[in-house]
Write a protein that holds these residues in place. Structure first.
Motif, mmCIF file in Angstrom:
data_model
loop_
_atom_site.group_PDB
_atom_site.id
_atom_site.type_symbol
_atom_site.label_atom_id
_atom_site.label_comp_id
_atom_site.label_asym_id
_atom_site.label_seq_id
_atom_site.Cartn_x
_atom_site.Cartn_y
_atom_site.Cartn_z
ATOM 1 N N PRO A 18 0.810 -1.228 0.000
ATOM 2 C CA PRO A 18 0.000 0.000 0.000
ATOM 3 C C PRO A 18 0.841 1.275 0.000
ATOM 4 N N PHE A 19 2.029 1.222 0.597
ATOM 5 C CA PHE A 19 2.889 2.407 0.656
ATOM 6 C C PHE A 19 3.628 2.624 -0.671
ATOM 7 N N GLU A 20 3.810 1.547 -1.439
ATOM 8 C CA GLU A 20 4.479 1.640 -2.729
ATOM 9 C C GLU A 20 3.534 2.022 -3.856
ATOM 10 N N THR A 21 2.237 1.939 -3.601
ATOM 11 C CA THR A 21 1.253 2.185 -4.665
ATOM 12 C C THR A 21 0.228 3.245 -4.282
ATOM 13 N N ALA A 22 0.395 3.891 -3.150
ATOM 14 C CA ALA A 22 -0.583 4.874 -2.674
ATOM 15 C C ALA A 22 -0.756 6.017 -3.674
ATOM 16 N N PRO A 23 -1.992 6.469 -3.896
ATOM 17 C CA PRO A 23 -2.233 7.571 -4.844
ATOM 18 C C PRO A 23 -1.942 8.933 -4.210
ATOM 19 N N ARG A 24 -0.813 9.039 -3.541
ATOM 20 C CA ARG A 24 -0.396 10.275 -2.887
ATOM 21 C C ARG A 24 1.090 10.491 -3.168
ATOM 22 N N PRO A 25 1.553 11.751 -3.243
ATOM 23 C CA PRO A 25 2.963 11.987 -3.561
ATOM 24 C C PRO A 25 3.924 11.493 -2.483
ATOM 25 N N ILE A 26 3.495 11.531 -1.230
ATOM 26 C CA ILE A 26 4.338 11.070 -0.119
ATOM 27 C C ILE A 26 3.469 10.349 0.898
ATOM 28 N N VAL A 27 3.953 9.199 1.374
ATOM 29 C CA VAL A 27 3.301 8.505 2.484
ATOM 30 C C VAL A 27 4.378 8.085 3.479
ATOM 31 N N GLY A 28 4.016 8.068 4.752
ATOM 32 C CA GLY A 28 4.962 7.705 5.791
ATOM 33 C C GLY A 28 4.747 6.284 6.271
ATOM 34 N N PHE A 29 5.861 5.607 6.565
ATOM 35 C CA PHE A 29 5.819 4.219 7.035
ATOM 36 C C PHE A 29 6.673 4.108 8.290
ATOM 37 N N ALA A 30 6.120 3.588 9.374
ATOM 38 C CA ALA A 30 6.827 3.455 10.644
ATOM 39 C C ALA A 30 6.979 1.988 11.013
ATOM 40 N N CYS A 31 8.188 1.598 11.409
ATOM 41 C CA CYS A 31 8.431 0.232 11.835
ATOM 42 C C CYS A 31 9.667 0.188 12.721
ATOM 43 N N ASP A 32 9.610 -0.576 13.805
ATOM 44 C CA ASP A 32 10.759 -0.748 14.689
ATOM 45 C C ASP A 32 11.404 -2.102 14.409
ATOM 46 N N TYR A 33 12.752 -2.125 14.425
ATOM 47 C CA TYR A 33 13.493 -3.327 14.081
ATOM 48 C C TYR A 33 14.439 -3.708 15.217
ATOM 49 N N PRO A 34 14.664 -4.997 15.418
ATOM 50 C CA PRO A 34 15.589 -5.430 16.470
ATOM 51 C C PRO A 34 17.041 -5.232 16.069
ATOM 52 N N SER A 35 17.905 -5.224 17.048
ATOM 53 C CA SER A 35 19.335 -5.112 16.801
ATOM 54 C C SER A 35 19.805 -6.266 15.915
ATOM 55 N N GLY A 36 20.614 -5.936 14.919
ATOM 56 C CA GLY A 36 21.148 -6.960 14.041
ATOM 57 C C GLY A 36 20.263 -7.340 12.876
ATOM 58 N N PHE A 37 19.057 -6.768 12.803
ATOM 59 C CA PHE A 37 18.168 -7.075 11.683
ATOM 60 C C PHE A 37 18.858 -6.719 10.375
ATOM 61 N N SER A 38 18.812 -7.620 9.408
ATOM 62 C CA SER A 38 19.392 -7.383 8.098
ATOM 63 C C SER A 38 18.340 -7.684 7.046
ATOM 64 N N SER A 39 18.050 -6.718 6.212
ATOM 65 C CA SER A 39 16.942 -6.863 5.271
ATOM 66 C C SER A 39 17.272 -7.754 4.091
ATOM 67 N N GLY A 40 18.553 -7.873 3.766
ATOM 68 C CA GLY A 40 18.914 -8.519 2.516
ATOM 69 C C GLY A 40 18.725 -7.536 1.367
ATOM 70 N N SER A 41 19.317 -7.833 0.230
ATOM 71 C CA SER A 41 19.255 -6.932 -0.906
ATOM 72 C C SER A 41 17.846 -6.908 -1.502
ATOM 73 N N HIS A 42 17.333 -5.699 -1.732
ATOM 74 C CA HIS A 42 15.997 -5.542 -2.291
ATOM 75 C C HIS A 42 15.880 -4.144 -2.882
ATOM 76 N N SER A 43 14.745 -3.854 -3.482
ATOM 77 C CA SER A 43 14.487 -2.525 -4.022
ATOM 78 C C SER A 43 13.002 -2.224 -3.901
ATOM 79 N N HIS A 44 12.662 -0.959 -4.107
ATOM 80 C CA HIS A 44 11.270 -0.522 -4.075
ATOM 81 C C HIS A 44 10.978 0.291 -5.332
ATOM 82 N N PRO A 45 9.762 0.219 -5.848
ATOM 83 C CA PRO A 45 9.429 0.973 -7.060
ATOM 84 C C PRO A 45 9.311 2.472 -6.828
#
Length: 271
Positions: A18-45
């Motif tokens: 929903p944040f990658e396709t929202a019909p708005r110029p800017i949207v905010g996304f909040a998330c807390d992550y634990p120490s050592g979290f590694s996302s791995g290689s990825h991309s967003h549109p």
């Protein structure tokens, strides 16, 4: 122990979509992550502004490595492949920018200084619904955030990464132990190449001499430590300096602030 996040799992994709396709110029996304979290290689549109109100993020793209402590944010254009690792627990507050909005702030990755105003605008934007009212509070927050991002001071927190496998071994070792004082000749043994060859390739692939690259890497690690509360003496040791005044002078030359000022930038309030 490193925590590998299932960043591109079906559940995660559904959460982010929903944040990658929202019909708005800017949207905010909040998330807390634990120490050592590694996302791995990825991309967003969509382009992103990666910001953390607490904790330090390490973001690696195909060409550069970024350390992103509090008081700074990383702008990434759409489709930029990257991996994020968290140094300690991280409270991320992120903006996704539609193409028209991203074009107003730049097309290249950059780390920017986050003013007190921009910090509050990002937090407020993250509290808005994905489809905020076109002429309501979300609209004004979006316009103000774009203006603040465009005006923000770029910071030298991106280290260019070489592609040569021999240099990669050297770079990886220095990032693990930034205060390692081995000479170029000794690093040649690690890379199985002559010091002259290493120096030539380093300059060609990063635009910096080995000495310049190592100094910036060290000072960036010191900045990260300072924003997490380390005293200047500890940061100087991390950066390989025996003299605190010499460390302070080099730090100020690169970042424009003193180590003590950097330490005072540590945010105390989590939201």
């Amino acid at each position: 122990m490193e925590t590998i996040g299932q960043f591109l799992s079906p559940t995660r994709r559904a959460e982010i979509l929903p944040f990658e396709t929202a019909p708005r110029p800017i949207v905010g996304f909040a998330c807390d992550y634990p120490s050592g979290f590694s996302s791995g290689s990825h991309s967003h549109p969509r382009a992103q502004l990666l910001y953390a109100i607490s904790g330090v993020m390490r973001v690696e793209t195909q060409n550069s490595n970024y350390v992103v402590p509090p008081t700074t944010a990383l702008f990434l254009p759409a489709d930029a492949r990257h991996a994020v690792k968290m140094d300690g627990p991280v409270a991320m507050r992120e903006l996704f920018l539609r193409e028209d909005a991203a074009s107003r702030v730049g097309l290249q990755p950059k780390v920017i200084a986050v003013s007190a105003l921009l910090r509050e605008v990002i937090i407020a934007a993250c509290a808005e619904p994905v489809e905020w009212a076109p002429k309501g509070r979300g609209y004004h927050l979006a316009e103000l955030s774009l203006d603040e991002i465009a005006r923000a001071t770029p910071l030298p927190l991106g280290l260019p990464l070489p592609h040569d496998a021999r240099l990669r071994r050297v770079v990886s070792a220095i990032r693990d132990r930034p205060n390692d004082n081995r000479s170029m000749e000794e690093w040649g043994d690690v890379a199985n190449a002559s010091s002259r060859t290493l120096a030539r390739i380093f300059r060609a692939e990063t635009g910096l001499s080995f000495r310049q690259w190592r100094q910036q890497a060290r000072l960036t690690e010191a900045l990260s430590a300072l924003t997490m509360g380390a005293p200047p003496s500890k940061a100087a040791s991390i950066a390989g300096f025996e003299s605190i005044p010499a460390f302070g002078a080099a730090f100020r030359t690169l970042f424009g602030i003193t180590p003590r000022q950097a330490r005072q930038l540590r945010p105390d309030i989590r939201r």
